[in-house]
Design a protein around this motif. Structure first.
Motif, PDB file in Angstrom:
ATOM      1  N   LYS A 138       0.829  -1.203   0.000  1.00  0.00           N
ATOM      2  CA  LYS A 138       0.000   0.000   0.000  1.00  0.00           C
ATOM      3  C   LYS A 138       0.865   1.254   0.000  1.00  0.00           C
ATOM      4  CE  LYS A 138      -3.896   2.289   2.240  1.00  0.00           C
ATOM      5  NZ  LYS A 138      -4.923   2.233   3.308  1.00  0.00           N
ATOM      6  N   TRP A 139       2.116   1.085   0.483  1.00  0.00           N
ATOM      7  CA  TRP A 139       3.022   2.224   0.576  1.00  0.00           C
ATOM      8  C   TRP A 139       4.393   1.838   0.038  1.00  0.00           C
ATOM      9  CZ3 TRP A 139       1.040   6.831   1.831  1.00  0.00           C
ATOM     10  CH2 TRP A 139      -0.164   6.859   2.558  1.00  0.00           C
ATOM     11  N   TYR A 140       4.967   2.741  -0.776  1.00  0.00           N
ATOM     12  CA  TYR A 140       6.332   2.591  -1.257  1.00  0.00           C
ATOM     13  C   TYR A 140       7.202   3.647  -0.561  1.00  0.00           C
ATOM     14  CZ  TYR A 140       3.822   0.611  -5.334  1.00  0.00           C
ATOM     15  OH  TYR A 140       2.992  -0.094  -6.173  1.00  0.00           O
ATOM     16  N   LEU A 141       8.310   3.218   0.023  1.00  0.00           N
ATOM     17  CA  LEU A 141       9.293   4.153   0.552  1.00  0.00           C
ATOM     18  C   LEU A 141      10.408   4.222  -0.495  1.00  0.00           C
ATOM     19  CD1 LEU A 141       9.862   5.934   3.020  1.00  0.00           C
ATOM     20  CD2 LEU A 141      11.164   4.024   3.988  1.00  0.00           C
ATOM     21  N   VAL A 142      10.332   5.244  -1.352  1.00  0.00           N
ATOM     22  CA  VAL A 142      11.146   5.286  -2.567  1.00  0.00           C
ATOM     23  C   VAL A 142      12.443   6.062  -2.339  1.00  0.00           C
ATOM     24  CG1 VAL A 142      11.203   5.953  -4.997  1.00  0.00           C
ATOM     25  CG2 VAL A 142       9.054   5.161  -3.966  1.00  0.00           C
ATOM     26  N   TRP A 143      13.553   5.435  -2.725  1.00  0.00           N
ATOM     27  CA  TRP A 143      14.876   6.058  -2.678  1.00  0.00           C
ATOM     28  C   TRP A 143      15.057   6.849  -3.964  1.00  0.00           C
ATOM     29  CZ3 TRP A 143      18.467   6.910   0.857  1.00  0.00           C
ATOM     30  CH2 TRP A 143      19.802   7.104   0.494  1.00  0.00           C
ATOM     31  N   ALA A 144      15.211   8.165  -3.848  1.00  0.00           N
ATOM     32  CA  ALA A 144      15.282   9.024  -5.027  1.00  0.00           C
ATOM     33  C   ALA A 144      16.151  10.234  -4.744  1.00  0.00           C
ATOM     34  CB  ALA A 144      13.880   9.470  -5.442  1.00  0.00           C
TER      35      ALA A 144
END
Length: 390
Positions: A171-177
């Protein structure tokens, strides 16, 4: 005869969540072969985990969760890993993120509370999406190609993440950007799943952990709120590892592969008792060679259990630990686990490699431990440099 599996069952005094995990593991194990064969995602396992209150295991008690520490979480992951390591891997990433949220001052409290509430109430999993086609694992350095552009209305995210474990259910993405600011920053952005411009490309077709749904997630100008920035810093500020994240990641991954090895060991014991070659006229279990090899496996598993339990207990007690030491534990446990399954294959010949038996699946699954971050070469190099003072 008391089997090894029976010996591992905890007494009636075991915490309720452990008892529920043991009961649920029997059902999950029955589904594992079909999900492995079809590379299908085990959605029903997570419905059951939610009903058993196990998705919120590491959510703080003050926020409605069980408030379990690393030691109890590792026990659960070993149990579920023994039943289906693909399910355990997705679960471990969820556990890690909630433990980090609870301990990190960098996580916005409002977001931590929101995600805690959602996982207490139902199936609302989170995982960190970090790996990219060009970058590989961020653990080896380098800036991500995924870009977050700041606008007046929100962040706009574009990029591709690979090996996104649990992609079908997250439900949630913790995106490295990285940002497109004049002075580039890099870090974590919390992105709700299913936003316009987000798609999952089903690329996962792996040797092992085939039901983990570790597909590619692609972001094409995805808009999300500005205040969903979690932890974004200058690149040089990320040089020191997050000890909390690194420690529990290594321990939890180790626990999963230890579970795989225990499943292989239990199957082997049954096989050795049941297999009676005509030329022997007695079960293979009567052979000194079989007894010696199995004894070696028991030694490896005993070491694993002590390493995982003691290290996790020290983490819970807030004793000073290092990422290097936790990575050494992961290296030792996963290589012991591979050795246990390889020894089981040495005693079972063609039977062990037949798809009619689960040992073949356990072998494919346990091999993933060697390539799972942190990888063995990185761990050894870091330990060597530390010892040399360079």
């Amino acid at each position: 005869m008391v089997t090894s599996a029976a010996k591992e069952r905890l007494s009636s005094e075991a915490p309720g969540h452990v008892a529920r995990a043991l009961q649920l593991a029997e059902v999950i194990a029955e589904r594992a072969e079909a999900h492995d064969r079809d590379a299908s995602f085990p959605f029903e396992n997570f419905d059951d985990l939610a009903k058993a209150g196990l998705l919120a295991l590491t959510v703080p008690a003050a926020l409605g969760g069980a408030g379990a520490g690393a030691r109890d979480a590792a026990r659960i992951l070993t149990i579920i890993g023994k039943a289906d390591p693909s399910t355990a891997l997705v679960l471990s990433m969820h556990y890690i993120n909630h433990m980090v949220m609870a301990r990190s001052p960098r996580w916005p409290a409002r977001l931590s509370r929101k995600l805690a509430k959602e996982t207490v109430e139902g199936v609302a999993l989170i995982n960190a999406l970090r790996v990219e086609p060009e970058l590989g694992s961020p653990a080896r350095g380098g800036l991500p190609a995924t870009i977050a552009r700041r606008t007046e209305t929100g962040w706009r995210l574009s990029g591709r993440k690979i090996y996104s474990t649990g992609a079908p259910i997250l439900k949630w993405y913790l995106v490295w950007a990285k940002t497109d600011e004049t002075e580039t920053r890099v870090g974590q952005f919390l992105v709700p799943a299913g936003l316009p411009g987000t798609r999952i490309e089903e690329t996962w077709n792996h040797l092992g952990l085939r039901a983990s749904g570790s597909h590619d997630v692609i972001f094409e100008d995805v808009v999300f709120p500005l205040d969903y920035e979690v932890d974004v810093r200058k690149p040089e500020e990320w040089k020191a590892p997050d000890v909390t994240q690194a420690t529990i990641h290594a321990i939890f991954v180790a626990a999963i592969y230890d579970g795989v090895a225990r499943a292989a060991r239990d199957w082997l014991i049954r096989f050795l008792h049941e297999r009676v070659p005509a030329n022997l006229g007695a079960p293979l279990a009567t052979l000194p060679r079989a007894q010696e090899i199995l004894g070696g496996s028991e030694a490896r598993l005993a070491v694993n259990a002590r390493l995982i339990d003691s290290f996790a207990a020290e983490f819970d007690a807030d004793l000073p630990l290092s990422a290097t030491e936790s990575n050494i534990v992961k290296l030792t446990v996963t290589n012991n686990a591979v050795g246990v399954v390889e020894d089981a294959l040495s005693l079972t010949s063609n039977h062990g490699l037949s798809r009619h038996n689960p040992l073949e699946r356990h072998f494919r699954d346990v091999l993933c431990g060697r390539v799972h971050t942190p990888q063995d070469d990185s761990t050894r190099i870091a330990a060597g440099r530390l010892a040399l003072g360079i």
